[in-house]
Design a protein around this motif. Structure first.
Motif, PDB file in Angstrom:
ATOM      1  N   GLU A 377      38.243  51.306  39.941  1.00 29.31           N
ATOM      2  CA  GLU A 377      39.262  50.257  39.830  1.00 29.31           C
ATOM      3  C   GLU A 377      38.726  48.922  40.334  1.00 29.31           C
ATOM      4  O   GLU A 377      38.967  47.872  39.722  1.00 29.31           O
ATOM      5  CB  GLU A 377      40.504  50.651  40.633  1.00 29.31           C
ATOM      6  CG  GLU A 377      41.380  51.701  39.973  1.00 29.31           C
ATOM      7  CD  GLU A 377      42.685  51.902  40.738  1.00 29.31           C
ATOM      8  OE1 GLU A 377      43.119  50.962  41.430  1.00 29.31           O
ATOM      9  OE2 GLU A 377      43.254  53.000  40.651  1.00 29.31           O
ATOM     10  N   LEU A 378      38.015  48.936  41.427  1.00 31.60           N
ATOM     11  CA  LEU A 378      37.447  47.700  41.989  1.00 31.60           C
ATOM     12  C   LEU A 378      36.477  47.047  41.007  1.00 31.60           C
ATOM     13  O   LEU A 378      36.475  45.821  40.837  1.00 31.60           O
ATOM     14  CB  LEU A 378      36.737  48.000  43.317  1.00 31.60           C
ATOM     15  CG  LEU A 378      37.661  48.349  44.493  1.00 31.60           C
ATOM     16  CD1 LEU A 378      36.848  48.853  45.679  1.00 31.60           C
ATOM     17  CD2 LEU A 378      38.488  47.138  44.898  1.00 31.60           C
ATOM     18  N   ARG A 380      36.559  47.408  37.763  1.00 33.60           N
ATOM     19  CA  ARG A 380      37.339  46.924  36.623  1.00 33.60           C
ATOM     20  C   ARG A 380      38.029  45.599  36.957  1.00 33.60           C
ATOM     21  O   ARG A 380      38.028  44.665  36.142  1.00 33.60           O
ATOM     22  CB  ARG A 380      38.378  47.984  36.237  1.00 33.60           C
ATOM     23  CG  ARG A 380      39.135  47.653  34.956  1.00 33.60           C
ATOM     24  CD  ARG A 380      39.889  48.837  34.408  1.00 33.60           C
ATOM     25  NE  ARG A 380      40.945  49.288  35.294  1.00 33.60           N
ATOM     26  CZ  ARG A 380      40.914  50.408  36.004  1.00 33.60           C
ATOM     27  NH1 ARG A 380      39.852  51.206  35.923  1.00 33.60           N
ATOM     28  NH2 ARG A 380      41.916  50.751  36.784  1.00 33.60           N
ATOM     29  N   TYR A 381      38.587  45.493  38.159  1.00 36.60           N
ATOM     30  CA  TYR A 381      39.255  44.244  38.552  1.00 36.60           C
ATOM     31  C   TYR A 381      38.249  43.112  38.756  1.00 36.60           C
ATOM     32  O   TYR A 381      38.555  41.952  38.464  1.00 36.60           O
ATOM     33  CB  TYR A 381      40.076  44.466  39.820  1.00 36.60           C
ATOM     34  CG  TYR A 381      41.262  45.377  39.610  1.00 36.60           C
ATOM     35  CD1 TYR A 381      42.108  45.235  38.503  1.00 36.60           C
ATOM     36  CD2 TYR A 381      41.556  46.400  40.519  1.00 36.60           C
ATOM     37  CE1 TYR A 381      43.188  46.073  38.304  1.00 36.60           C
ATOM     38  CE2 TYR A 381      42.644  47.241  40.330  1.00 36.60           C
ATOM     39  CZ  TYR A 381      43.445  47.073  39.222  1.00 36.60           C
ATOM     40  OH  TYR A 381      44.519  47.906  39.025  1.00 36.60           O
ATOM     41  N   THR A 382      37.071  43.442  39.265  1.00 39.82           N
ATOM     42  CA  THR A 382      36.027  42.425  39.429  1.00 39.82           C
ATOM     43  C   THR A 382      35.641  41.839  38.076  1.00 39.82           C
ATOM     44  O   THR A 382      35.506  40.612  37.916  1.00 39.82           O
ATOM     45  CB  THR A 382      34.785  43.033  40.111  1.00 39.82           C
ATOM     46  OG1 THR A 382      35.154  43.555  41.385  1.00 39.82           O
ATOM     47  CG2 THR A 382      33.694  41.983  40.294  1.00 39.82           C
ATOM     48  N   LYS A 384      37.513  41.834  35.422  1.00 45.06           N
ATOM     49  CA  LYS A 384      38.665  41.097  34.901  1.00 45.06           C
ATOM     50  C   LYS A 384      38.707  39.688  35.480  1.00 45.06           C
ATOM     51  O   LYS A 384      38.987  38.713  34.767  1.00 45.06           O
ATOM     52  CB  LYS A 384      39.947  41.859  35.262  1.00 45.06           C
ATOM     53  CG  LYS A 384      41.221  41.248  34.692  1.00 45.06           C
ATOM     54  CD  LYS A 384      41.312  41.441  33.186  1.00 45.06           C
ATOM     55  CE  LYS A 384      42.664  41.006  32.663  1.00 45.06           C
ATOM     56  NZ  LYS A 384      42.770  41.124  31.196  1.00 45.06           N
ATOM     57  N   VAL A 385      38.431  39.567  36.775  1.00 45.17           N
ATOM     58  CA  VAL A 385      38.415  38.251  37.419  1.00 45.17           C
ATOM     59  C   VAL A 385      37.350  37.365  36.790  1.00 45.17           C
ATOM     60  O   VAL A 385      37.578  36.180  36.493  1.00 45.17           O
ATOM     61  CB  VAL A 385      38.181  38.389  38.940  1.00 45.17           C
ATOM     62  CG1 VAL A 385      37.960  37.016  39.573  1.00 45.17           C
ATOM     63  CG2 VAL A 385      39.367  39.082  39.605  1.00 45.17           C
ATOM     64  N   ARG A 398      46.367  37.553  39.194  1.00 44.85           N
ATOM     65  CA  ARG A 398      46.875  38.927  39.175  1.00 44.85           C
ATOM     66  C   ARG A 398      45.753  39.929  39.392  1.00 44.85           C
ATOM     67  O   ARG A 398      45.919  40.929  40.101  1.00 44.85           O
ATOM     68  CB  ARG A 398      47.594  39.201  37.843  1.00 44.85           C
ATOM     69  CG  ARG A 398      48.942  38.489  37.711  1.00 44.85           C
ATOM     70  CD  ARG A 398      49.747  39.065  36.555  1.00 44.85           C
ATOM     71  NE  ARG A 398      49.091  38.850  35.274  1.00 44.85           N
ATOM     72  CZ  ARG A 398      49.266  37.789  34.510  1.00 44.85           C
ATOM     73  NH1 ARG A 398      50.100  36.823  34.906  1.00 44.85           N
ATOM     74  NH2 ARG A 398      48.639  37.657  33.352  1.00 44.85           N
ATOM     75  N   ALA A 399      44.608  39.662  38.799  1.00 43.41           N
ATOM     76  CA  ALA A 399      43.462  40.559  38.955  1.00 43.41           C
ATOM     77  C   ALA A 399      42.960  40.552  40.401  1.00 43.41           C
ATOM     78  O   ALA A 399      42.603  41.606  40.948  1.00 43.41           O
ATOM     79  CB  ALA A 399      42.341  40.151  38.002  1.00 43.41           C
ATOM     80  N   LYS A 401      44.772  39.897  43.052  1.00 41.68           N
ATOM     81  CA  LYS A 401      45.763  40.617  43.849  1.00 41.68           C
ATOM     82  C   LYS A 401      45.591  42.128  43.689  1.00 41.68           C
ATOM     83  O   LYS A 401      45.656  42.882  44.673  1.00 41.68           O
ATOM     84  CB  LYS A 401      47.167  40.197  43.412  1.00 41.68           C
ATOM     85  CG  LYS A 401      48.276  40.843  44.226  1.00 41.68           C
ATOM     86  CD  LYS A 401      49.643  40.384  43.762  1.00 41.68           C
ATOM     87  CE  LYS A 401      50.746  41.090  44.533  1.00 41.68           C
ATOM     88  NZ  LYS A 401      52.098  40.693  44.071  1.00 41.68           N
ATOM     89  N   SER A 402      45.358  42.585  42.465  1.00 39.15           N
ATOM     90  CA  SER A 402      45.141  44.016  42.225  1.00 39.15           C
ATOM     91  C   SER A 402      43.868  44.493  42.916  1.00 39.15           C
ATOM     92  O   SER A 402      43.817  45.604  43.462  1.00 39.15           O
ATOM     93  CB  SER A 402      45.050  44.286  40.718  1.00 39.15           C
ATOM     94  OG  SER A 402      46.246  43.937  40.060  1.00 39.15           O
ATOM     95  N   TYR A 403      42.841  43.636  42.908  1.00 38.02           N
ATOM     96  CA  TYR A 403      41.582  43.969  43.584  1.00 38.02           C
ATOM     97  C   TYR A 403      41.818  44.138  45.084  1.00 38.02           C
ATOM     98  O   TYR A 403      41.336  45.107  45.699  1.00 38.02           O
ATOM     99  CB  TYR A 403      40.541  42.884  43.328  1.00 38.02           C
ATOM    100  CG  TYR A 403      39.213  43.127  44.020  1.00 38.02           C
ATOM    101  CD1 TYR A 403      38.189  43.801  43.369  1.00 38.02           C
ATOM    102  CD2 TYR A 403      38.996  42.687  45.326  1.00 38.02           C
ATOM    103  CE1 TYR A 403      36.980  44.042  44.006  1.00 38.02           C
ATOM    104  CE2 TYR A 403      37.799  42.925  45.970  1.00 38.02           C
ATOM    105  CZ  TYR A 403      36.786  43.600  45.302  1.00 38.02           C
ATOM    106  OH  TYR A 403      35.591  43.838  45.945  1.00 38.02           O
TER     107      TYR A 403
END
Length: 650
Positions: A377-378, A380-382, A384-385, A398-399, A401-403
């Motif tokens: 997940e980390l 994937r969010y990285t 996305k950012v 949002r990305a 915050k999810s991270y």
């Protein structure tokens, strides 16, 4: 005569009560009304005024009883039925309030009925149903807009909720409830300074307009009576404001000031505390009042309405204090709350912690699966950012915050997985776990600290340990006493073991200088940092077989005894003496007479100063506590002295 007398009394009661109510003296007014109702139990005016007083005293159960009598006696008055339903709702009797609200079908009060039903659904946690009801309310009503903002807040749409609260303040002014809601939005959006500014404004306004609330006097040591849970206290939102300020300080790591905030709240008796204050008091005082903290959390969990965080916090604290059986029992007894109040991650995390007590291998496997999933997940969010930054800032936020959320979950899982190897003293395997997470945790303080400890425990990696300890220490180089004593001690030992004695001495001089400054300002203060550093160094020499130098350093480190002797320092010191006596019993070590005499005198000093110092800080829920006389440093010092004298005679 009877009718005239009743009319005259009603008039007198009304005149007296209005004067008391005008001065917010609701309790006094209620006492007079109760006396009058004993003489004239059917007095409508007295009963309605008594209900009004109870409502302003926040005594909703008694208010509901009054309104129940009024609606029975006057079934044609719809307001009494509405007030009855509202007071039931306020008292937490949600099912009864719902039932009463459905019995009201007058068009003239339809908007109020909808608001009440929406409020009930909101408290029950049925937010979709609450939203449906709010949408049926008049859209131009400011209450409808605020209620919708509250629902947006619950959905995590803090920016949208904040915009509505700000707009509402532009229309109706800076009301405490709206200011508090904006502060809460900023808090959840990580705008801590703005949130604190809003809180300060609420408190300052309350101090200025309501001196009768005695804000802050309890902290200053002034003995003041309870102000009660009056409607005035509720409307000022000072209780909520101080709790939020305490949360901000707790989040910033200032536990002392956070606890002070809770005592600044207008004084109330324990029975009058609201659930949020009771919950926060329990959490923030756990380090010193753990038994009482557990009792408060258990009490809250048994109430019809309690802070939703109570369930998860109680379980986490049970696990922290290693009461895994109690945690398992609470989970089993409150299965209906599991999916309502625990996130899937927290439930799985707690379940794995409890499982670890019976199956270490399976628990490790589960922690590993959770860590792998979160690591993905980390990543994937990285990604996305990186993709959205500069093109879609909302998506990027949002990305991020999810991270951050995923990271807050990843670190505890990783640390508990690592602890399994730590408990087994398998430091090479532990180091491998940390190496796998280096790309994600290089900025995480807890990760760096645990890596440093892992390297330090391997004896041949002191140089690498220095690379991790040094940044932690240098970050607080002007306030070294803010750093954990064991970190300073391990860094000094690492310096010594790598022949950097000058750096170790310089660090110790700086610690000594800071302690001298505090001792000058507060001669009775307890100062342990330099003592623990010297104790660890002395322990190192004892471990290497140089007992005379090591024991000498240990004894010197505890002088002066009134300032250096404590539960932790005695724990480190006695280990060295036990090791020495073990070697003496095996005739591996022989001491000079002067050293023996010095050790005997040391034990005598410890005995003299250790009568009020406990040896073991027992678990808060311990069923078989140690005998008080044996749980003192004086008792252990006397016992060790007798053993040492017996060995010395051999």
């Amino acid at each position: 005569m009877a009718n005239n007398g009743r009319t005259l009394i009603d008039g007198q009661v009304t005149a007296t009560i209005y004067g008391l109510i005008k001065n917010h003296m609701y309790s006094e007014a209620a006492e007079i009304l109760q006396e009058k109702l004993q003489l004239y139990p059917k007095s409508r005016a007295a009963l309605s005024l008594l209900a009004f007083c109870y409502y302003h005293m926040q005594d909703f159960e008694n208010a509901a009883e009054c309104y129940e009598q009024l609606q029975v006696s006057y079934p044609d008055v719809d307001e009494y039925k509405l007030y009855y339903a509202q007071t039931l709702y306020k008292s937490g009797a949600l099912q009864e309030a719902t039932k009463s609200s459905f019995m009201l079908d007058k068009p003239s009060i339809a908007p109020k009925i909808l608001k009440l039903q929406a409020g009930i659904k909101y408290v029950e946690g049925d937010f979709p149903a609450a939203k449906t009801l709010v949408e049926q309310c008049p859209s131009d009503d400011i209450d409808t807009q605020v209620n919708m903002a509250c629902l947006l807040f619950k959905e995590g749409q803090y920016q949208e909720a904040l915009a509505i609260f700000v707009k509402a303040m532009e229309v109706s002014g800076k009301k405490p409830d709206l200011m508090y809601n904006t502060s809460l939005c900023h808090y959840h959006m990580q705008h801590d300074q703005i949130s604190n500014n809003c809180v300060s404004e609420i408190i300052e306004q309350a101090i200025k307009e309501h001196p009768e609330l005695s804000i802050g006097l309890k902290t200053e040591g002034v003995d003041v009576r309870s102000v009660g849970n009056t409607l005035v206290l509720h409307e000022t939102h000072t209780v909520e404001a101080f709790n939020l300020r305490a949360a901000l300080l707790w989040k910033a790591g200032d536990a002392t000031q956070a606890r002070k905030c809770l005592t600044d709240i207008p004084p109330r008796s324990v029975e009058e505390l609201d659930p949020i204050s009771l919950h926060n008091d329990a959490i923030m005082n756990m380090p010193t009042k753990a038994t009482m903290g557990f009792e408060k959390l258990q009490f809250l969990l048994q109430q019809p309405i309690c802070p939703p965080e109570t369930f998860g916090n109680l379980l986490l604290l049970y696990c922290k204090y290693e009461y895994y059986d109690l945690a398992a029992d609470v989970l089993a007894e409150n299965a209906h709350l599991t999916f309502k109040l625990l996130s899937p991650f927290l439930y799985k995390f707690l379940e794995t912690l409890i499982l670890q007590q019976t199956s270490v291998e399976e628990a490790y496997s589960r922690f590993d699966d959770m860590a792998t999933e979160l690591a993905e997940e980390l990543r994937r969010y990285t990604k996305k950012v990186q993709q959205t930054r500069g093109t879609d800032e909302d998506a990027a936020r949002r990305a991020i915050k999810s991270y951050d959320t995923a990271m807050q979950q990843y670190v505890p899982v990783l640390m508990h997985q690592a602890k399994i190897y730590w408990d087994q003293s398998n430091y090479p395997a532990l180091e491998k776990i940390f190496r796998k997470s280096v790309d994600k945790c290089t900025d995480v303080e807890a990760w760096k600290l645990n890596v440093a400890h892992t390297l330090f425990m391997q004896d041949n990696k002191y140089k690498e340990a220095i690379n991790f300890y040094e940044p932690i220490v240098k970050k607080h180089y002007d306030e070294l006493l803010q750093v954990s004593a064991i970190v300073l001690a391990n860094l000094c030992v690492s310096y010594i073991m790598t022949s950097h004695n000058e750096e170790a001495e310089e660090l110790m001089r700086r610690i000594e200088k800071e302690e001298e400054q505090i001792a000058y300002e507060d001669p009775d203060s307890k100062l342990y940092h330099l003592c623990i550093v010297n104790l660890v160094i002395g322990t190192l020499y004892c471990a290497k077989g140089n007992y005379e130098f090591g024991i000498s350093r240990v004894m010197k480190s505890l002088e002066p005894y009134h300032r250096k002797l404590g539960t932790d320092t005695w724990f480190y010191a006695k280990r060295c003496f036990l090791s020495l006596m073990e070697s003496m019993s095996k005739q591996m070590v022989f001491l000079q007479d002067s050293v023996i005499l010095e050790i005997v005198q040391f034990f005598q000093h410890i005995e003299n100063h250790g009568h009020s110092i406990i040896v073991l800080v027992e678990q808060p829920l311990e069923q078989d506590p140690m005998h008080e006389g044996k749980n003192t440093v004086a008792y252990e010092a006397r016992y060790l002295k007798s053993l040492f004298l017996a060995l010395a005679d051999l």
